[in-house]
Design a protein around this motif. Sequence first.
Motif, short mmCIF file in Angstrom:
data_model
loop_
_atom_site.label_atom_id
_atom_site.label_comp_id
_atom_site.label_asym_id
_atom_site.label_seq_id
_atom_site.Cartn_x
_atom_site.Cartn_y
_atom_site.Cartn_z
N ASP A 13 6.38 -4.56 -2.26
CA ASP A 13 6.02 -4.39 -0.84
C ASP A 13 5.66 -2.95 -0.54
O ASP A 13 5.75 -2.49 0.58
CB ASP A 13 7.17 -4.87 0.06
N GLU A 16 0.73 -0.87 2.37
CA GLU A 16 0.74 -1.08 3.81
C GLU A 16 0.12 -2.43 4.15
O GLU A 16 -1.00 -2.71 3.75
CB GLU A 16 -0.06 0.05 4.49
N LYS A 17 0.86 -3.28 4.85
CA LYS A 17 0.42 -4.61 5.29
C LYS A 17 0.05 -5.54 4.13
O LYS A 17 -0.73 -6.47 4.30
CB LYS A 17 -0.75 -4.50 6.26
N THR A 18 0.59 -5.28 2.94
CA THR A 18 0.30 -6.11 1.77
C THR A 18 1.57 -6.33 0.97
O THR A 18 2.36 -5.40 0.81
CB THR A 18 -0.75 -5.43 0.86
N HIS A 45 -1.65 -10.77 2.63
CA HIS A 45 -1.62 -9.96 3.85
C HIS A 45 -0.32 -10.21 4.62
O HIS A 45 0.03 -11.36 4.88
CB HIS A 45 -2.83 -10.30 4.72
N ASP A 46 0.37 -9.13 4.96
CA ASP A 46 1.62 -9.19 5.73
C ASP A 46 1.46 -8.25 6.92
O ASP A 46 1.75 -7.07 6.84
CB ASP A 46 2.79 -8.77 4.83
N GLU A 47 0.98 -8.78 8.04
CA GLU A 47 0.59 -7.97 9.20
C GLU A 47 1.71 -7.07 9.71
O GLU A 47 1.50 -5.92 10.05
CB GLU A 47 0.12 -8.88 10.33
N LYS A 48 2.95 -7.58 9.76
CA LYS A 48 4.05 -6.83 10.37
C LYS A 48 4.95 -6.12 9.36
O LYS A 48 5.98 -5.57 9.73
CB LYS A 48 4.90 -7.77 11.22
N ASN A 49 4.60 -6.14 8.08
CA ASN A 49 5.43 -5.54 7.03
C ASN A 49 6.87 -6.05 7.08
O ASN A 49 7.82 -5.29 6.94
CB ASN A 49 5.43 -4.01 7.13
N GLN A 50 7.05 -7.35 7.29
CA GLN A 50 8.39 -7.89 7.47
C GLN A 50 9.01 -8.44 6.21
O GLN A 50 10.21 -8.67 6.16
CB GLN A 50 8.37 -8.97 8.55
N LYS A 69 -7.56 -9.09 -1.81
CA LYS A 69 -6.65 -9.81 -0.92
C LYS A 69 -7.36 -10.96 -0.22
O LYS A 69 -8.17 -10.75 0.67
CB LYS A 69 -6.08 -8.82 0.10
N THR A 72 -2.76 -14.98 2.83
CA THR A 72 -1.95 -14.51 3.96
C THR A 72 -0.57 -15.13 3.85
O THR A 72 -0.44 -16.30 3.51
CB THR A 72 -2.57 -14.97 5.30
#
Length: 78
Positions: A13, A16-18, A45-50, A69, A72
């Motif tokens: 992780d 950024e956002k991936t 793709h991980d929009e919120k970095n969660q 990429k 999602t």
Amino acid sequence: MPKRILQGTVVSDKNEKTVVVRVERRFAHPILQKTVRRSKKYKAHDEKNQFKVGDLVSIQECAPISKDKTWTVISAQA
């Protein structure tokens, strides 16, 4: 045509956002009939970095977001 959905484990992780997700598939060897495990890594793709390393997630195909990429993250598994 429905989009493919795969399940795997987050192995990185740091971007950024991936997140990088390792998806494992099992199949019977055509000659030996032994169960064989193969894995492949996908950038998603991980929009919120969660999502963090070790999380079990579902990923879905999408339009290309960058060169590598095209997936999602849609949800985390329990």
